[in-house]
Design a protein around this motif. Structure first.
Motif, PDB file in Angstrom:
ATOM      1  N   ARG A 212      26.265 -14.207 -21.485  1.00  0.00           N
ATOM      2  CA  ARG A 212      27.100 -15.334 -21.928  1.00  0.00           C
ATOM      3  C   ARG A 212      26.437 -16.676 -21.631  1.00  0.00           C
ATOM      4  N   GLU A 213      25.857 -16.794 -20.413  1.00  0.00           N
ATOM      5  CA  GLU A 213      25.203 -18.053 -20.047  1.00  0.00           C
ATOM      6  C   GLU A 213      23.974 -18.286 -20.916  1.00  0.00           C
ATOM      7  N   LEU A 214      23.238 -17.239 -21.182  1.00  0.00           N
ATOM      8  CA  LEU A 214      22.046 -17.361 -22.021  1.00  0.00           C
ATOM      9  C   LEU A 214      22.420 -17.840 -23.417  1.00  0.00           C
ATOM     10  N   GLU A 215      23.477 -17.283 -23.975  1.00  0.00           N
ATOM     11  CA  GLU A 215      23.902 -17.665 -25.319  1.00  0.00           C
ATOM     12  C   GLU A 215      24.475 -19.078 -25.333  1.00  0.00           C
ATOM     13  N   SER A 216      25.255 -19.424 -24.316  1.00  0.00           N
ATOM     14  CA  SER A 216      25.857 -20.757 -24.294  1.00  0.00           C
ATOM     15  C   SER A 216      24.813 -21.847 -24.061  1.00  0.00           C
ATOM     16  N   SER A 217      23.665 -21.461 -23.488  1.00  0.00           N
ATOM     17  CA  SER A 217      22.586 -22.417 -23.239  1.00  0.00           C
ATOM     18  C   SER A 217      21.630 -22.539 -24.420  1.00  0.00           C
ATOM     19  N   GLY A 218      21.916 -21.822 -25.492  1.00  0.00           N
ATOM     20  CA  GLY A 218      21.102 -21.957 -26.682  1.00  0.00           C
ATOM     21  C   GLY A 218      20.163 -20.801 -26.942  1.00  0.00           C
ATOM     22  N   HIS A 219      20.015 -19.914 -25.957  1.00  0.00           N
ATOM     23  CA  HIS A 219      19.150 -18.728 -26.093  1.00  0.00           C
ATOM     24  C   HIS A 219      17.764 -19.102 -26.618  1.00  0.00           C
ATOM     25  N   ASP A 220      17.237 -20.186 -26.089  1.00  0.00           N
ATOM     26  CA  ASP A 220      15.892 -20.598 -26.483  1.00  0.00           C
ATOM     27  C   ASP A 220      14.970 -20.512 -25.263  1.00  0.00           C
ATOM     28  N   ASP A 221      13.732 -20.953 -25.434  1.00  0.00           N
ATOM     29  CA  ASP A 221      12.776 -20.856 -24.332  1.00  0.00           C
ATOM     30  C   ASP A 221      13.241 -21.616 -23.100  1.00  0.00           C
ATOM     31  N   ALA A 222      13.853 -22.773 -23.310  1.00  0.00           N
ATOM     32  CA  ALA A 222      14.324 -23.574 -22.186  1.00  0.00           C
ATOM     33  C   ALA A 222      15.397 -22.831 -21.394  1.00  0.00           C
ATOM     34  N   ALA A 223      16.238 -22.062 -22.098  1.00  0.00           N
ATOM     35  CA  ALA A 223      17.285 -21.307 -21.414  1.00  0.00           C
ATOM     36  C   ALA A 223      16.671 -20.286 -20.460  1.00  0.00           C
ATOM     37  N   TYR A 224      15.627 -19.582 -20.902  1.00  0.00           N
ATOM     38  CA  TYR A 224      14.972 -18.617 -20.024  1.00  0.00           C
ATOM     39  C   TYR A 224      14.322 -19.320 -18.833  1.00  0.00           C
ATOM     40  N   ARG A 225      13.711 -20.473 -19.081  1.00  0.00           N
ATOM     41  CA  ARG A 225      13.057 -21.187 -17.980  1.00  0.00           C
ATOM     42  C   ARG A 225      14.076 -21.699 -16.961  1.00  0.00           C
ATOM     43  N   ASN A 226      15.305 -21.986 -17.418  1.00  0.00           N
ATOM     44  CA  ASN A 226      16.348 -22.483 -16.516  1.00  0.00           C
ATOM     45  C   ASN A 226      17.099 -21.358 -15.811  1.00  0.00           C
ATOM     46  N   LEU A 227      16.826 -20.115 -16.181  1.00  0.00           N
ATOM     47  CA  LEU A 227      17.560 -18.979 -15.629  1.00  0.00           C
ATOM     48  C   LEU A 227      16.626 -17.981 -14.945  1.00  0.00           C
ATOM     49  N   LYS A 228      15.626 -18.470 -14.237  1.00  0.00           N
ATOM     50  CA  LYS A 228      14.637 -17.565 -13.634  1.00  0.00           C
ATOM     51  C   LYS A 228      15.250 -16.627 -12.598  1.00  0.00           C
ATOM     52  N   ARG A 229      16.052 -17.151 -11.694  1.00  0.00           N
ATOM     53  CA  ARG A 229      16.658 -16.301 -10.671  1.00  0.00           C
ATOM     54  C   ARG A 229      17.682 -15.359 -11.283  1.00  0.00           C
ATOM     55  N   SER A 230      18.437 -15.872 -12.223  1.00  0.00           N
ATOM     56  CA  SER A 230      19.450 -15.037 -12.867  1.00  0.00           C
ATOM     57  C   SER A 230      18.805 -13.925 -13.676  1.00  0.00           C
ATOM     58  N   THR A 231      17.637 -14.200 -14.254  1.00  0.00           N
ATOM     59  CA  THR A 231      16.928 -13.161 -14.997  1.00  0.00           C
ATOM     60  C   THR A 231      16.545 -12.013 -14.086  1.00  0.00           C
ATOM     61  N   VAL A 232      16.126 -12.326 -12.863  1.00  0.00           N
ATOM     62  CA  VAL A 232      15.788 -11.270 -11.906  1.00  0.00           C
ATOM     63  C   VAL A 232      17.017 -10.401 -11.632  1.00  0.00           C
ATOM     64  N   GLU A 233      18.170 -11.035 -11.434  1.00  0.00           N
ATOM     65  CA  GLU A 233      19.396 -10.270 -11.191  1.00  0.00           C
ATOM     66  C   GLU A 233      19.767  -9.440 -12.411  1.00  0.00           C
ATOM     67  N   ALA A 234      19.562  -9.993 -13.615  1.00  0.00           N
ATOM     68  CA  ALA A 234      19.850  -9.242 -14.835  1.00  0.00           C
ATOM     69  C   ALA A 234      18.953  -8.014 -14.935  1.00  0.00           C
ATOM     70  N   LEU A 235      17.688  -8.190 -14.602  1.00  0.00           N
ATOM     71  CA  LEU A 235      16.756  -7.057 -14.631  1.00  0.00           C
ATOM     72  C   LEU A 235      17.211  -5.963 -13.666  1.00  0.00           C
TER      73      LEU A 235
END
Length: 393
Positions: free
Chosen positions: A75-98
């Motif tokens: 949800r956060e990824l989609e609400s943030s635009g799901h673009d490259d900047a969104a991934y760069r802003n969600l580094k810690r959350s990406t680890v938890e998602a993995l």
């Protein structure tokens, strides 16, 4: 495979969105249109409170609610635009998602622990990692989370390739930005490489991984390996760990390891630190190897086996000279080797009381056997008596 910057990560998104995501404390359902993360997101392009989101995801994951944790991320990824900047802003959350995906929270069904990581879950995690990598949103922890599961599932070739590609990347791309994280990645890479027994140039690859970790830490490869010898021995096995130290002579290598173990334990004792269990075990076992060589034996045997090598007792009728009492002087007036060896074993036994080895039946047996084989019967009785008392306390 690698998805485009604007493609939704449907393969690792939870199939249930409406009504599946709960509040942080799990009290009531969250409305479909509300801000699920409460993390400071104001829509596309707005900055996200990544540490807070990661903490909430981690809490859900620890509670076994991996699908809900993953829903927060999607949800956060989609609400943030799901673009490259969104991934760069969600580094810690990406680890938890993995980590949630690898536990079975995405695509593979519910599951807890590493055993929940099905092949599809690992592939989903690899897809998310690829998307994040393309956007510059990966960290060493991202790669480590996936590599650890690949190793557990026996996919060592993929784990080694993944770790090496991340480890040798330029720090400027965000993948090797932390020396502590990169050390963990290097150890995973070495563990994966070490398991590839038929890999050409395996030792060279192990040294390359160590060299890269040392470079990030700002030290020399040899010093990095030496300071982590006991960790490497646990991950790679005795033979590979010794070869990394350039201890190529099978007999001399035991003496080398014993000297390193004594140095480590004495330093830890002086500094009030907890020694490595591997170093304590080596002192007890390898002291026996050295004694057999002095006595004329070949000093062979498995270093990781119990060192019960034939104690001197009443049944010893082979005509050998019984040992001098512990504490006796050698013929040349110097320190009796047996007294020195008993002292070394008692040092290891004493320091083991500050580690998880204290009370370990196998370790207690190793110490008792080694002391008795050295003629330290009194010390053996005292040690076993104290171990029994501590075990019953």
């Amino acid at each position: 495979g690698r998805g485009g910057a604007g493609s939704a990560p449907s393969s690792y998104a939870s199939s249930s969105v409406v009504g599946a995501v709960k509040s942080f404390f799990g009290m009531g359902e969250t409305d479909e249109g509300s801000n699920l993360t409460d993390s400071g997101s104001g829509g596309k392009g707005s900055p996200t409170n990544d540490p807070l989101l990661a903490a909430r995801m981690r809490s859900l994951r620890f509670a076994g609610r991996d699908a809900e944790s993953l829903d927060l991320f999607v949800r956060e990824l989609e609400s943030s635009g799901h673009d490259d900047a969104a991934y760069r802003n969600l580094k810690r959350s990406t680890v938890e998602a993995l980590r949630s995906i690898l536990r079975g929270g995405g695509g593979g069904g519910a599951g807890g622990g590493a055993e929940g990581a099905s092949s599809s879950s690992v592939d989903d995690a690899m897809a998310l990692l690829s998307d994040s990598e393309r956007a510059g949103g990966t960290t060493p922890e991202s790669y480590a989370a996936v590599a650890a599961v690949l190793i557990e599932r026996g996919r060592r070739n993929e784990a080694a390739d993944l770790c090496e590609a991340a480890l040798y990347a330029s720090p400027s791309d965000g993948r090797a930005s932390s020396s502590s994280s990169s050390e963990g990645l290097a150890l995973l890479a070495m563990e994966a490489i070490g398991g590839q027994k038929d890999r050409p140039g395996r030792m060279r690859a192990l040294r390359n991984a160590a060299d890269d970790a040392a470079r990030i830490e700002g030290t020399e490869q040899g010093e990095w390996i030496r300071s982590r010898y006991w960790t490497l021995k646990g991950k790679l096995g005795t033979k590979d760990a010794r070869l990394l130290m350039w201890w190529n002579d099978p007999v001399r290598s035991r003496d080398n390891e014993l000297e390193l173990a004594l140095e480590h334990v004495r330093r830890c004792k002086a500094e009030g630190l907890r020694p490595k269990g591997g170093a304590l075990r080596s002192i007890v076992r390898l002291t026996g190897h050295r004694r057999r060589r002095r006595r004329g034996g070949d000093g062979g045997g498995d270093d990781d086996a119990s060192d019960d090598d034939g104690a001197w007792d009443e049944e010893d009728s082979e005509g050998r000279t019984p040992p001098r009492p512990v504490g006796a002087k050698a013929a040349n007036g110097g320190v009796d080797p047996r007294s020195r060896d008993v002292a070394q074993i008692l040092l290891a036994a004493g320091e083991a009381r500050r580690t998880g080895l204290d009370g370990d039946p196998r370790f207690v047996d190793d110490v008792a056997s080694a002391l008795r084989s050295l003629g330290g019967n009194g010390e053996c009785v005292s040690y076993v008596r104290e171990a029994v008392v501590r075990a019953g306390a």
